[in-house]
Design a protein around this motif. Structure first.
Motif, mmCIF file in Angstrom:
data_model
loop_
_atom_site.group_PDB
_atom_site.id
_atom_site.type_symbol
_atom_site.label_atom_id
_atom_site.label_comp_id
_atom_site.label_asym_id
_atom_site.label_seq_id
_atom_site.Cartn_x
_atom_site.Cartn_y
_atom_site.Cartn_z
ATOM 1 N N LEU A 136 29.198 32.525 54.046
ATOM 2 C CA LEU A 136 28.647 31.736 55.345
ATOM 3 C C LEU A 136 30.184 30.576 55.857
ATOM 4 C CD1 LEU A 136 27.016 29.353 56.282
ATOM 5 C CD2 LEU A 136 26.427 28.151 53.889
ATOM 6 N N LEU A 137 31.433 30.725 54.995
ATOM 7 C CA LEU A 137 32.186 29.431 55.348
ATOM 8 C C LEU A 137 32.882 30.165 56.391
ATOM 9 C CD1 LEU A 137 34.305 27.441 54.781
ATOM 10 C CD2 LEU A 137 35.469 28.451 52.845
ATOM 11 N N ALA A 138 33.033 31.854 56.255
ATOM 12 C CA ALA A 138 33.354 32.826 57.232
ATOM 13 C C ALA A 138 32.945 32.499 58.374
ATOM 14 C CB ALA A 138 33.562 33.937 56.851
ATOM 15 N N ALA A 139 31.847 31.726 58.724
ATOM 16 C CA ALA A 139 31.067 32.229 59.832
ATOM 17 C C ALA A 139 30.761 30.782 60.345
ATOM 18 C CB ALA A 139 29.434 32.662 59.443
ATOM 19 N N LEU A 140 31.079 29.948 59.791
ATOM 20 C CA LEU A 140 31.400 28.717 60.624
ATOM 21 C C LEU A 140 32.815 27.997 61.198
ATOM 22 C CD1 LEU A 140 30.571 26.270 57.465
ATOM 23 C CD2 LEU A 140 29.567 26.774 59.211
ATOM 24 N N GLN A 141 32.540 29.215 62.456
ATOM 25 C CA GLN A 141 33.922 29.089 63.115
ATOM 26 C C GLN A 141 33.763 28.069 64.464
ATOM 27 O OE1 GLN A 141 32.540 32.743 65.485
ATOM 28 N NE2 GLN A 141 32.327 33.863 63.758
ATOM 29 N N ARG A 142 32.780 27.283 64.259
ATOM 30 C CA ARG A 142 33.664 26.042 65.306
ATOM 31 C C ARG A 142 33.078 24.809 64.708
ATOM 32 N NH1 ARG A 142 29.488 26.740 70.057
ATOM 33 N NH2 ARG A 142 28.200 25.212 69.087
ATOM 34 N N CYS A 143 32.753 24.872 63.115
ATOM 35 C CA CYS A 143 32.345 24.055 62.307
ATOM 36 C C CYS A 143 33.485 22.819 61.859
ATOM 37 C CB CYS A 143 32.091 23.898 61.273
ATOM 38 S SG CYS A 143 31.421 22.775 59.981
ATOM 39 N N ARG A 144 33.495 21.547 62.236
ATOM 40 C CA ARG A 144 34.450 20.276 61.754
ATOM 41 C C ARG A 144 34.126 19.847 61.271
ATOM 42 N NH1 ARG A 144 34.987 16.844 66.735
ATOM 43 N NH2 ARG A 144 32.660 17.668 67.761
ATOM 44 N N GLU A 189 25.518 8.947 59.890
ATOM 45 C CA GLU A 189 26.391 7.635 60.017
ATOM 46 C C GLU A 189 28.472 8.182 60.341
ATOM 47 O OE1 GLU A 189 25.975 5.734 61.889
ATOM 48 O OE2 GLU A 189 23.919 5.649 61.933
ATOM 49 N N ALA A 190 28.167 9.450 58.596
ATOM 50 C CA ALA A 190 29.666 9.470 58.454
ATOM 51 C C ALA A 190 29.282 10.986 60.194
ATOM 52 C CB ALA A 190 29.991 9.751 57.292
ATOM 53 N N VAL A 191 28.534 12.033 59.880
ATOM 54 C CA VAL A 191 28.946 12.685 60.753
ATOM 55 C C VAL A 191 29.065 12.493 61.953
ATOM 56 C CG1 VAL A 191 27.899 14.917 61.474
ATOM 57 C CG2 VAL A 191 27.394 14.287 59.557
ATOM 58 N N LEU A 192 28.219 11.613 62.396
ATOM 59 C CA LEU A 192 28.190 11.261 63.487
ATOM 60 C C LEU A 192 29.452 10.802 64.313
ATOM 61 C CD1 LEU A 192 24.558 9.321 63.991
ATOM 62 C CD2 LEU A 192 25.334 11.554 65.223
ATOM 63 N N ARG A 193 30.296 10.087 63.296
ATOM 64 C CA ARG A 193 31.754 9.098 63.704
ATOM 65 C C ARG A 193 32.429 10.457 63.097
ATOM 66 N NH1 ARG A 193 30.333 5.595 59.374
ATOM 67 N NH2 ARG A 193 31.462 6.254 57.460
ATOM 68 N N ALA A 194 32.254 11.470 62.395
ATOM 69 C CA ALA A 194 33.650 12.306 62.579
ATOM 70 C C ALA A 194 32.980 13.462 64.055
ATOM 71 C CB ALA A 194 32.920 13.601 61.686
ATOM 72 N N LEU A 195 32.459 13.631 64.234
ATOM 73 C CA LEU A 195 32.126 14.352 65.975
ATOM 74 C C LEU A 195 32.096 13.117 67.045
ATOM 75 C CD1 LEU A 195 28.248 15.892 65.001
ATOM 76 C CD2 LEU A 195 31.051 16.934 64.894
ATOM 77 N N GLY A 196 32.273 12.631 66.928
ATOM 78 C CA GLY A 196 33.419 11.665 67.517
ATOM 79 C C GLY A 196 31.521 11.285 68.675
ATOM 80 N N ASP A 223 28.288 22.855 65.365
ATOM 81 C CA ASP A 223 29.134 21.852 65.130
ATOM 82 C C ASP A 223 29.581 21.136 63.711
ATOM 83 O OD1 ASP A 223 30.824 22.148 67.636
ATOM 84 O OD2 ASP A 223 28.526 22.167 67.816
ATOM 85 N N ALA A 224 28.119 20.555 62.965
ATOM 86 C CA ALA A 224 28.101 19.979 61.305
ATOM 87 C C ALA A 224 27.357 20.755 60.886
ATOM 88 C CB ALA A 224 28.587 18.985 62.084
ATOM 89 N N LEU A 225 27.437 20.559 59.833
ATOM 90 C CA LEU A 225 27.284 21.150 58.103
ATOM 91 C C LEU A 225 26.878 20.431 57.306
ATOM 92 C CD1 LEU A 225 25.617 24.049 57.748
ATOM 93 C CD2 LEU A 225 27.376 24.586 56.038
ATOM 94 N N VAL A 226 24.627 20.356 57.166
ATOM 95 C CA VAL A 226 24.909 19.414 55.943
ATOM 96 C C VAL A 226 24.296 20.262 55.111
ATOM 97 C CG1 VAL A 226 23.667 17.342 55.826
ATOM 98 C CG2 VAL A 226 24.740 17.179 58.448
ATOM 99 N N ILE A 269 24.332 20.280 65.576
ATOM 100 C CA ILE A 269 23.852 20.235 63.321
ATOM 101 C C ILE A 269 23.181 20.641 63.009
ATOM 102 C CG2 ILE A 269 23.940 18.842 61.313
ATOM 103 C CD1 ILE A 269 24.758 16.431 64.194
ATOM 104 N N VAL A 270 23.570 21.449 62.013
ATOM 105 C CA VAL A 270 22.470 21.727 61.006
ATOM 106 C C VAL A 270 23.132 21.687 59.480
ATOM 107 C CG1 VAL A 270 22.018 24.861 59.812
ATOM 108 C CG2 VAL A 270 23.302 24.206 62.252
#
Length: 310
Positions: free
Chosen positions: A61-69, A303-310, A47-50, A6-7
């Motif tokens: 930046l969006l193009a570089a977020l290759q695995r961000c969910r 909490e929302a990011v944690l749920r999204a990452l599973g 995997d996540a950006l905040v 997470i960044v």
């Protein structure tokens, strides 16, 4: 569960950062937004950006977020994020809806009180032995004044409730809704067209998102249509208001005051049109940032990011 990366590119409450670190690898650098090269280097591993409002999640930046969910937004405005492109890439974008509403609504009410009364910038004169009592005896009370709310989401509804508690009469721009929409009756406000609202409101509070439809909504013509002596409070986005037209209206005495927390360009460059402008309060995009709001916003997004990452 496999730990993700997470960044976090802008400031976040430390307890929320620690909550994320309990389960994942976290890079927390609130200055990363000002280091585009370093941010681009980190993006492919995220995997996540905040983010808050300054990080522009688009283009390179969006193009570089290759695995961000998932992208967590520490706030509610989403104009700094390319939402269609994120959706196309399967990225979930999560704003902190409602978490800073109290902070923004209180800012609006405080600004209205300060600008209508007009007596709270005399400390230096009084301390210096001056006594500008006559000059400061023409302030106005908020009781009985009309609070016009343009944008009736969580923030707008709470602003209406606080205004009513002070004896103000809240009215709201109905936008695309019918005036008979139960939303307005439940909040105890009258729903008006924008022209009707501007003709009545002693205070106009802007609480709507920046979209192609709202950009430039308060141009010179609309500012001129405001009630003489009215006060404008913008906590939404700077692109909604024509800054030069607003400054001209203040200098000419057509408006009673303005409070701007947001600007067309942020940080605001040295601005000739605001220099020496009377009855003007300027703050650096902090209406939604208090200690309490930061904790709520950060905790909600963590909490929302944690749920999204599973």
């Amino acid at each position: 569960m496999t730990a993700c990366r997470i960044v976090i590119t802008e400031f976040m409450d430390e307890s929320a950062v620690q909550r994320l670190r309990q389960q994942h690898h976290v890079l927390y650098d609130p200055t990363l937004v000002d280091q585009p090269g370093a941010l681009l280097a980190e993006a492919p591993m995220a995997d996540a950006l905040v983010v808050r409002n300054r990080t522009q999640v688009r283009g390179s930046l969006l193009a570089a977020l290759q695995r961000c969910r998932v992208i967590g937004r520490l706030g509610v405005g989403l104009d700094n994020i390319d939402l269609p492109a994120c959706e196309q890439r399967g990225m979930q974008v999560i704003p902190a809806t409602g978490a800073n509403a109290a902070s923004v609504a209180e800012y609006t009410i405080a600004s209205a009180l300060l600008l209508l009364r007009g007596a709270y910038q005399a400390s230096a004169d009084v301390a210096a032995g001056l006594w500008p009592r006559a000059a400061l005896s023409h302030g106005r009370e908020v009781g009985g004044k009309v609070m016009g709310i343009v944008g009736f989401g969580d923030i707008g509804r709470l602003t209406a409730r606080l205004a009513a508690g002070l004896g103000m009469q809240p009215v709201a721009w109905r936008g695309r809704r019918e005036a008979s929409d139960p939303l307005f009756a439940e909040a105890g406000v009258r729903a008006l067209t924008l022209d009707e609202l501007l003709a009545e409101a002693d205070v106009v509070s802007l609480n709507l998102p920046l979209t192609p439809q709202t950009r430039g909504l308060f141009d010179a013509t609309r500012i001129a249509a405001m009630k003489p002596g009215a006060v404008l409070v913008n906590t939404a986005r700077g692109g909604i208001v024509d800054e030069r037209a607003l400054a001209a209206a203040l200098r000419e005495g057509r408006l009673g005051g303005a409070a701007l927390d947001v600007f067309e360009a942020e940080p605001l460059p040295a601005s000739a049109h605001f220099q020496g402008c009377p009855n003007l309060l300027l703050t650096p995009h902090v209406a939604g940032v208090t200690q309490e709001a930061n904790q709520r916003v950060s905790g909600m997004i963590a909490e929302a990011v944690l749920r999204a990452l599973g």
